[in-house]
Design a protein around this motif. Sequence first.
Motif, mmCIF file in Angstrom:
data_model
loop_
_atom_site.group_PDB
_atom_site.id
_atom_site.type_symbol
_atom_site.label_atom_id
_atom_site.label_comp_id
_atom_site.label_asym_id
_atom_site.label_seq_id
_atom_site.Cartn_x
_atom_site.Cartn_y
_atom_site.Cartn_z
ATOM 1 N N PHE A 54 35.487 21.495 38.078
ATOM 2 C CA PHE A 54 36.867 21.920 38.290
ATOM 3 C C PHE A 54 37.146 23.278 37.658
ATOM 4 O O PHE A 54 37.927 24.074 38.191
ATOM 5 C CB PHE A 54 37.837 20.870 37.745
ATOM 6 N N THR A 55 36.520 23.552 36.521
ATOM 7 C CA THR A 55 36.674 24.862 35.893
ATOM 8 C C THR A 55 36.160 25.963 36.813
ATOM 9 O O THR A 55 36.815 26.997 36.999
ATOM 10 C CB THR A 55 35.917 24.904 34.551
ATOM 11 N N VAL A 56 34.986 25.743 37.388
ATOM 12 C CA VAL A 56 34.395 26.730 38.303
ATOM 13 C C VAL A 56 35.237 26.860 39.563
ATOM 14 O O VAL A 56 35.503 27.968 40.044
ATOM 15 C CB VAL A 56 32.944 26.329 38.653
ATOM 16 N N LEU A 57 35.660 25.727 40.111
ATOM 17 C CA LEU A 57 36.474 25.748 41.323
ATOM 18 C C LEU A 57 37.751 26.549 41.091
ATOM 19 O O LEU A 57 38.152 27.373 41.928
ATOM 20 C CB LEU A 57 36.807 24.315 41.736
ATOM 21 N N ASN A 58 38.385 26.326 39.951
ATOM 22 C CA ASN A 58 39.610 27.050 39.631
ATOM 23 C C ASN A 58 39.338 28.535 39.422
ATOM 24 O O ASN A 58 40.127 29.389 39.840
ATOM 25 C CB ASN A 58 40.254 26.453 38.381
ATOM 26 N N PHE A 59 38.218 28.863 38.792
ATOM 27 C CA PHE A 59 37.850 30.263 38.568
ATOM 28 C C PHE A 59 37.684 30.979 39.913
ATOM 29 O O PHE A 59 38.170 32.104 40.113
ATOM 30 C CB PHE A 59 36.553 30.324 37.766
ATOM 31 N N LEU A 60 37.019 30.320 40.849
ATOM 32 C CA LEU A 60 36.808 30.924 42.173
ATOM 33 C C LEU A 60 38.109 31.061 42.948
ATOM 34 O O LEU A 60 38.328 32.042 43.664
ATOM 35 C CB LEU A 60 35.796 30.088 42.960
ATOM 36 N N ARG A 61 38.978 30.073 42.814
ATOM 37 C CA ARG A 61 40.268 30.148 43.516
ATOM 38 C C ARG A 61 41.125 31.276 42.965
ATOM 39 O O ARG A 61 41.785 31.997 43.711
ATOM 40 C CB ARG A 61 40.993 28.809 43.403
ATOM 41 N N MET A 62 41.143 31.440 41.641
ATOM 42 C CA MET A 62 41.919 32.524 41.050
ATOM 43 C C MET A 62 41.335 33.880 41.433
ATOM 44 O O MET A 62 42.064 34.860 41.579
ATOM 45 C CB MET A 62 41.962 32.382 39.533
ATOM 46 N N ALA A 63 40.008 33.931 41.590
ATOM 47 C CA ALA A 63 39.371 35.182 41.994
ATOM 48 C C ALA A 63 39.872 35.646 43.366
ATOM 49 O O ALA A 63 39.908 36.849 43.650
ATOM 50 C CB ALA A 63 37.853 35.022 42.014
ATOM 51 N N GLU A 64 40.276 34.692 44.202
ATOM 52 C CA GLU A 64 40.812 35.054 45.517
ATOM 53 C C GLU A 64 42.160 35.768 45.404
ATOM 54 O O GLU A 64 42.563 36.492 46.313
ATOM 55 C CB GLU A 64 40.965 33.798 46.381
ATOM 56 N N LEU A 65 42.871 35.562 44.279
ATOM 57 C CA LEU A 65 44.158 36.215 44.053
ATOM 58 C C LEU A 65 43.995 37.578 43.389
ATOM 59 O O LEU A 65 44.966 38.323 43.266
ATOM 60 C CB LEU A 65 45.055 35.343 43.166
ATOM 61 N N PHE A 66 42.789 37.880 42.948
ATOM 62 C CA PHE A 66 42.552 39.072 42.124
ATOM 63 C C PHE A 66 43.023 40.334 42.854
ATOM 64 O O PHE A 66 42.780 40.520 44.029
ATOM 65 C CB PHE A 66 41.070 39.197 41.788
ATOM 66 N N GLY A 67 43.711 41.184 42.095
ATOM 67 C CA GLY A 67 44.241 42.422 42.646
ATOM 68 C C GLY A 67 44.724 43.320 41.526
ATOM 69 O O GLY A 67 44.308 43.178 40.369
ATOM 70 N N PRO A 68 45.629 44.239 41.825
ATOM 71 C CA PRO A 68 46.082 45.200 40.805
ATOM 72 C C PRO A 68 46.815 44.571 39.628
ATOM 73 O O PRO A 68 47.005 45.226 38.610
ATOM 74 C CB PRO A 68 47.014 46.128 41.597
ATOM 75 N N HIS A 69 47.214 43.313 39.762
ATOM 76 C CA HIS A 69 47.948 42.647 38.675
ATOM 77 C C HIS A 69 47.010 41.894 37.735
ATOM 78 O O HIS A 69 47.472 41.189 36.847
ATOM 79 C CB HIS A 69 48.983 41.690 39.263
ATOM 80 N N TYR A 70 45.708 42.044 37.949
ATOM 81 C CA TYR A 70 44.699 41.328 37.172
ATOM 82 C C TYR A 70 43.760 42.294 36.453
ATOM 83 O O TYR A 70 43.594 43.451 36.866
ATOM 84 C CB TYR A 70 43.832 40.465 38.094
ATOM 85 N N VAL A 71 43.104 41.778 35.424
ATOM 86 C CA VAL A 71 41.912 42.396 34.853
ATOM 87 C C VAL A 71 40.888 41.290 34.614
ATOM 88 O O VAL A 71 41.247 40.116 34.461
ATOM 89 C CB VAL A 71 42.178 43.135 33.523
ATOM 90 N N THR A 72 39.616 41.693 34.596
ATOM 91 C CA THR A 72 38.556 40.799 34.133
ATOM 92 C C THR A 72 38.268 41.158 32.687
ATOM 93 O O THR A 72 38.056 42.327 32.358
ATOM 94 C CB THR A 72 37.281 40.963 34.968
ATOM 95 N N TRP A 73 38.263 40.161 31.834
ATOM 96 C CA TRP A 73 38.144 40.401 30.395
ATOM 97 C C TRP A 73 37.040 39.508 29.840
ATOM 98 O O TRP A 73 37.118 38.286 29.912
ATOM 99 C CB TRP A 73 39.488 40.081 29.726
ATOM 100 N N PHE A 74 35.983 40.156 29.339
ATOM 101 C CA PHE A 74 34.920 39.435 28.649
ATOM 102 C C PHE A 74 35.082 39.673 27.157
ATOM 103 O O PHE A 74 35.173 40.820 26.709
ATOM 104 C CB PHE A 74 33.540 39.929 29.096
ATOM 105 N N GLU A 75 35.102 38.581 26.389
ATOM 106 C CA GLU A 75 35.260 38.731 24.951
ATOM 107 C C GLU A 75 34.307 37.809 24.211
ATOM 108 O O GLU A 75 33.988 36.705 24.673
ATOM 109 C CB GLU A 75 36.705 38.443 24.525
ATOM 110 N N SER A 76 33.841 38.291 23.077
ATOM 111 C CA SER A 76 32.992 37.492 22.201
ATOM 112 C C SER A 76 33.886 36.666 21.292
ATOM 113 O O SER A 76 34.772 37.203 20.623
ATOM 114 C CB SER A 76 32.093 38.410 21.376
ATOM 115 N N THR A 77 33.652 35.347 21.265
ATOM 116 C CA THR A 77 34.503 34.464 20.465
ATOM 117 C C THR A 77 33.774 33.882 19.262
ATOM 118 O O THR A 77 34.279 32.984 18.603
ATOM 119 C CB THR A 77 35.055 33.316 21.333
ATOM 120 N N GLY A 78 32.574 34.397 18.979
ATOM 121 C CA GLY A 78 31.832 33.930 17.823
ATOM 122 C C GLY A 78 30.801 32.877 18.159
ATOM 123 O O GLY A 78 30.863 32.233 19.215
ATOM 124 N N GLN A 79 29.798 32.738 17.287
ATOM 125 C CA GLN A 79 28.710 31.765 17.434
ATOM 126 C C GLN A 79 27.989 31.912 18.769
ATOM 127 O O GLN A 79 27.559 30.940 19.375
ATOM 128 C CB GLN A 79 29.235 30.340 17.265
#
Length: 794
Positions: A491-516
Amino acid sequence: MYALQDRLFPCIVMSREAFIYKISVRELVAFTLNRGSLGHQVIGGRRAREGSREHHRWQKQRPPGYQAEVPVLWQYQEGTVALELNGRIDGVYTRERPVRIEELKTASRLPDDPDPQHWAQLQCYGYMYACNESLEQVEISLVYLELNDRETREFKRTCSRDELWEAMEKLLAPYVAWLAGIEERRERRNLSLEKLEFPYPHYREGQRNLAIGVYRSVARGELLFARAPTGTGKTMAVLFPALKALGRGLCERLFYLTARTTGRLSAETALEELRARGMYLIQVSLTAKEKLCFSPGAGCDPALCPYAENYFAKLPRALKALDTREVFDRAVIEELAREYRVCPFEYSLDLSLAADCLLCDYNYVFDPRVSLKRHFAQGKVEYYLLIDEAHNLVDRGRSMFSTTLEKKDVLDLKRLSKSEAPRLSRSLEGINKYFITRRKQIRTGNSKGQVSRDPPEELLVLLREWLPLAEALLDGGSPGSWRPVLLDFYFTVLNFLRMAELFGPHYVTWFESTGQGNVRATLLCLDPAPFIARVLKSCRGAVFFSATLLPLDYFKQSLVGDPEALSLNLPSPFSPARLGLFVASRISTLYRHREESCGSIAALVAGVFFAKPGPYLVYFPSYAYLQQVQALFCLHYPEIEILVQSRQMDETERSAFVNRFAANAGQPLVGFAVMGGIFAEGIDLVGDKLIGVIVVGVGLPQLCGERDLIRDYYTERGMDGFSYGYMIPGFNKVLQAAGRLIRSEQDRGVVVLVGARFLRRDYLALFPAEWRHYTAVEDVAVLPEFLDRFWAGN
């Protein structure tokens, strides 16, 4: 014209003469014949894609004269019920005699007999086509296509139009009876609403203007933003005119949306007042599934949950409660669900389709993951939305349209699946390597994260390749012990892919290191306005209302992207003399000064308390700051009884905190709480249950990457990015905290704002009109003198 589409109930088109009920053939058949169980229908993407491909393959191989995907429409009237039935025939052999009507169904195993619902669906199509083409008879053919070996099995029969009508009539009878009940209830509702009068002798100041504004908003199909200060009576001011409009056919259904349970309870109380004055209204309150579930952990498996077993067979009897009840709140839904042995959550959703007024959380309308598809999936609907405490919707909206994926979850599932599902594990290894590469890039850049204006295409490809492997495993009923982990990640992956379909100028992709070693990938929605506005365009209109909807232009821009939207900024109904507002401007609450400020703040709290002992609330911007001041306060003033908000309070502890104030009115007590937390809004302490509020600092959110991205987004668009990202959201917490005081015309009390920044020009511009009489106090030592004069003068 007003439309409603769902799986059990009709699409309603309202006119002066009658309702026209629109429903698909599939829905009609399901309404009458579905007697099965609920199931955890999670997997369908792969099967749906395979089924669609097999349909197209079959249709392309048909002989000349074959027509695929033929739309059909048929109208019927019985008494006052007018019905329009629609559907799409998979195939028609137009050159055969008699004409053959074909329905295609895919299956993993060919059945020995036709499914009754499939056959009934085909009979409907046969009758509708025969009527439309003036044919006396047709051949109907149900073809099952086996997905693996591509074998087929056909069930067919030549039927006269009269024979098909007999089958149709049996399907229609219970449905038409149901529609007659809907019309009867709606007529009763409309008559009661037309006679309904405002429940109070007179309107409070501002209340009438708000009521007029809401009625016009419904009538004209417009959006309205309303800042209605505490005491306006905003709940009744929006509900009453909306109900009058509903009774006159100006909208089809009301949705009262809230962010907290307390907001829903206020609406339920107001509706009960109107019901006591003769209103008839079907009212349904929705509660989160995890709170309603009678069988936690059963996963909607009918073998494990008796409330899921044979749900659809038991549902018709359970729905008869609509004939004898009007109010379906949580307690009633749970009572009836236990009586009829049906799933309470699904039951509440089915009841919602008969509701005149639906009370629920924002996410049931706006969140694409859980929104009520049965209400909103069919395009334009004439629903009117009453959005309570709308200041919460900005951050909630961002959350609804954002999603995350974490490396640690990929790695955990990879290890679990290695021996039992090597293909799945290898696919996860590819995703894990992608995250490792990102982690190296983050470290090389010497920062905590990477931000891109583009979607993460390489990651999306890997996830799309992994998805069908997971679906195949879940479809097959395996794996065993780690199935819940796989399901969650699916479900996490499914939701990630669905949100990717909305991606546009109102979005950014953000990769962050959270430790460990973990890396988090976020599709971050910086501006939810386009997506909220899209939902609103499918509705009749909406009113956004709150006591702290300031500045209005900020909320209009943040929620719908239109600073020109209609708005009302209503005056406070209370005399300014009832509130003593003081600004302790000599104390700095800047982060770098916090440690040295703790002693001064503890002394200030004690000074306010000793000026008039009684119940007070003190709000801080963080738990850490609260704990520092609390420690000093307890050390120097042990004789003063205190209550302290903790990070992990359960429902019992929360209630106990509020009840200490509510049950001991006027008694000396100081509560320490956090701005923006559970005690900063939604609690109503009237009279001497609370006589003072102290707010420490301007409520600025902690500096963080997400807030910085929001700031930069609005700055790039020519707006004050710092205000949008930090200042206004922070000050709104101040307004909410201070709003716990002065809840009625008889209340009086003091608010002390602590911090030099409150007297800056930009912050003074955010003060509501009723705060313009503030008193600046530079020397905290003289604050008790000001307080003495205030209390003596009241």
